[in-house]
Design a protein around this motif. Structure first.
Motif, short mmCIF file in Angstrom:
data_model
loop_
_atom_site.label_atom_id
_atom_site.label_comp_id
_atom_site.label_asym_id
_atom_site.label_seq_id
_atom_site.Cartn_x
_atom_site.Cartn_y
_atom_site.Cartn_z
N ALA A 1 56.50 46.57 50.66
CA ALA A 1 55.47 46.82 51.67
C ALA A 1 54.83 45.53 52.15
CB ALA A 1 54.39 47.74 51.10
N GLY A 2 55.00 44.44 51.36
CA GLY A 2 54.46 43.16 51.79
C GLY A 2 53.38 42.58 50.91
N ALA A 3 53.17 43.18 49.72
CA ALA A 3 52.17 42.62 48.80
C ALA A 3 52.56 41.22 48.39
CB ALA A 3 52.02 43.52 47.58
N ILE A 4 51.60 40.32 48.38
CA ILE A 4 51.86 38.94 47.96
C ILE A 4 51.68 38.77 46.46
CG2 ILE A 4 49.50 38.05 48.23
CD1 ILE A 4 50.75 35.53 49.50
N GLY A 5 51.03 39.77 45.85
CA GLY A 5 50.78 39.70 44.41
C GLY A 5 50.77 41.07 43.78
N TYR A 6 50.95 41.10 42.47
CA TYR A 6 50.94 42.36 41.72
C TYR A 6 50.38 42.07 40.34
CZ TYR A 6 52.64 47.09 40.62
OH TYR A 6 52.73 48.46 40.30
N LEU A 7 49.20 42.59 40.08
CA LEU A 7 48.52 42.38 38.80
C LEU A 7 48.18 43.73 38.17
CD1 LEU A 7 45.92 39.67 39.88
CD2 LEU A 7 48.13 39.26 38.82
N LEU A 8 48.15 43.74 36.85
CA LEU A 8 47.71 44.93 36.13
C LEU A 8 46.23 44.82 35.81
CD1 LEU A 8 50.76 45.40 33.72
CD2 LEU A 8 50.36 46.41 35.98
N LYS A 9 45.58 45.95 35.64
CA LYS A 9 44.13 45.93 35.46
C LYS A 9 43.68 45.40 34.10
CE LYS A 9 42.85 49.32 38.94
NZ LYS A 9 42.29 50.66 39.24
N ASP A 10 44.64 45.12 33.22
CA ASP A 10 44.26 44.47 31.96
C ASP A 10 44.40 42.95 32.06
OD1 ASP A 10 46.99 44.20 31.99
OD2 ASP A 10 47.34 45.18 30.06
N THR A 11 44.62 42.45 33.28
CA THR A 11 44.70 41.01 33.52
C THR A 11 43.37 40.34 33.17
OG1 THR A 11 46.32 41.27 35.29
CG2 THR A 11 45.04 39.23 35.29
N ARG A 12 43.43 39.19 32.52
CA ARG A 12 42.21 38.46 32.20
C ARG A 12 41.53 37.97 33.48
NH1 ARG A 12 42.63 33.95 30.12
NH2 ARG A 12 44.88 33.56 30.32
N ARG A 13 40.22 37.90 33.45
CA ARG A 13 39.48 37.56 34.66
C ARG A 13 39.88 36.21 35.24
NH1 ARG A 13 33.30 37.59 33.74
NH2 ARG A 13 33.80 39.58 32.74
N GLU A 14 40.16 35.23 34.36
CA GLU A 14 40.56 33.92 34.87
C GLU A 14 41.87 34.00 35.65
OE1 GLU A 14 39.75 34.56 31.76
OE2 GLU A 14 37.82 33.53 31.53
N GLN A 15 42.79 34.86 35.17
CA GLN A 15 44.05 35.04 35.88
C GLN A 15 43.83 35.73 37.22
OE1 GLN A 15 46.23 37.20 32.80
NE2 GLN A 15 47.44 35.37 32.35
N LEU A 16 42.89 36.67 37.25
CA LEU A 16 42.57 37.34 38.51
C LEU A 16 41.99 36.35 39.51
CD1 LEU A 16 42.18 39.85 40.29
CD2 LEU A 16 39.98 40.24 39.12
N PHE A 17 41.06 35.51 39.07
CA PHE A 17 40.47 34.51 39.95
C PHE A 17 41.55 33.58 40.51
CE2 PHE A 17 36.54 34.66 36.96
CZ PHE A 17 36.16 35.88 37.51
N ASP A 18 42.40 33.10 39.63
CA ASP A 18 43.46 32.17 40.05
C ASP A 18 44.43 32.85 41.02
OD1 ASP A 18 42.39 30.19 38.49
OD2 ASP A 18 43.81 30.44 36.83
N ALA A 19 44.72 34.13 40.77
CA ALA A 19 45.65 34.86 41.64
C ALA A 19 45.07 35.02 43.04
CB ALA A 19 45.95 36.23 41.04
N ILE A 20 43.79 35.31 43.12
CA ILE A 20 43.15 35.46 44.43
C ILE A 20 43.19 34.14 45.20
CG2 ILE A 20 40.94 35.88 45.60
CD1 ILE A 20 40.28 37.86 43.33
N ARG A 21 42.89 33.06 44.50
CA ARG A 21 42.93 31.74 45.15
C ARG A 21 44.34 31.38 45.59
NH1 ARG A 21 39.27 30.19 40.22
NH2 ARG A 21 37.18 30.48 41.12
N ALA A 22 45.31 31.70 44.74
CA ALA A 22 46.71 31.41 45.09
C ALA A 22 47.13 32.23 46.30
CB ALA A 22 47.62 31.72 43.90
N ALA A 23 46.77 33.51 46.32
CA ALA A 23 47.13 34.37 47.45
C ALA A 23 46.51 33.86 48.74
CB ALA A 23 46.70 35.81 47.18
N ALA A 24 45.28 33.40 48.66
CA ALA A 24 44.60 32.87 49.84
C ALA A 24 45.33 31.66 50.40
CB ALA A 24 43.16 32.51 49.51
N ARG A 25 46.02 30.93 49.52
CA ARG A 25 46.81 29.77 49.95
C ARG A 25 48.21 30.17 50.41
NH1 ARG A 25 44.67 27.69 44.99
NH2 ARG A 25 46.72 27.99 44.00
N GLY A 26 48.50 31.47 50.32
CA GLY A 26 49.81 31.95 50.73
C GLY A 26 50.85 31.91 49.62
#
Length: 219
Positions: A106-131
């Motif tokens: 469908a075009g998702a740039i990322g896929y995380l599970l809800k048990d992901t650690r918060r630091e990984q979530l933060f880093d993933a959002i920043r990475a996605a924002a950079r493409g």
């Protein structure tokens, strides 16, 4: 003021799409601890997510897969139809091959599970924002394994033929008669298909094969 704010770090504008208020509250609270991550909206359904993504133009959307009115994968398609550059990270409890395939297709740039650690979530959002791709390690391993699958792991022509008949709802006995093979041979083909696709039943095999483009459904 934090050191990041003093350096003038640009904020990443985030849209949260989840139908559970407690989940939205938790994500918003976590992101609120980061100077550069700003929640700009919250969607409670798939259709709501599409509307808010169009109106708010967030840098990143966090999308649950199981949403009322419109599922997450469909919502991602609609969002990216309107804005091909939209960056959506799936944040879900579901990690089946079919769910992952649908979201990525469908075009998702990322896929995380809800048990992901918060630091990984933060880093993933920043990475996605950079493409950049933002996959949890377990999901990345599975996606990479699909990409690396060689010829011996691919479905054979006969296995695809068997699976195509399975998709029509035929029993093993009917498949055997239709393809002029024994019922035992049908069962053997199905076992091989399940092993190659990483599934446990006929319905999942058809779903995964269709999501990967191995099997074409609907004519």
């Amino acid at each position: 003021m934090s050191e990041r704010a003093e350096r003038g770090v640009m904020s990443v504008r985030v849209l949260i799409a989840d139908d559970h208020p407690v989940v939205r509250d938790g994500i918003r609270a976590m992101l609120g601890t980061q100077d550069d991550l700003k929640v700009v909206g919250e969607a409670v359904s798939g259709t709501d997510a599409v509307r808010l993504a169009r109106d708010l133009r967030p840098d990143v959307t966090l999308m649950d897969l199981q949403m009322p009115e419109m599922d997450g994968a469909t919502a991602i398609c609609r969002i990216r139809d309107h804005d091909p550059g939209a960056k959506v990270i799936v944040l879900t409890t579901y990690d089946t091959d079919s769910d992952i395939s649908r979201a990525i297709d469908a075009g998702a740039i990322g896929y995380l599970l809800k048990d992901t650690r918060r630091e990984q979530l933060f880093d993933a959002i920043r990475a996605a924002a950079r493409g950049e791709s933002a996959l949890s390690p377990a999901i990345a391993t599975r996606v990479l394994s699909w990409a690396r699958a060689d010829a011996r792991d691919a479905l054979s022509g006969r296995e695809i033929e068997v699976l195509g008949v399975v998709a029509q709802g035929m029993s093993n006995k009917a498949i055997a008669a239709h393809l002029c093979i024994s019922e035992a041979t049908v069962k053997t083909h199905l076992l091989h298909i399940f092993a190659k696709l990483g599934v446990d039943d006929r319905t999942a095999a058809v779903t995964v094969a269709a999501s990967r483009g191995i099997l074409r459904l609907g004519g």
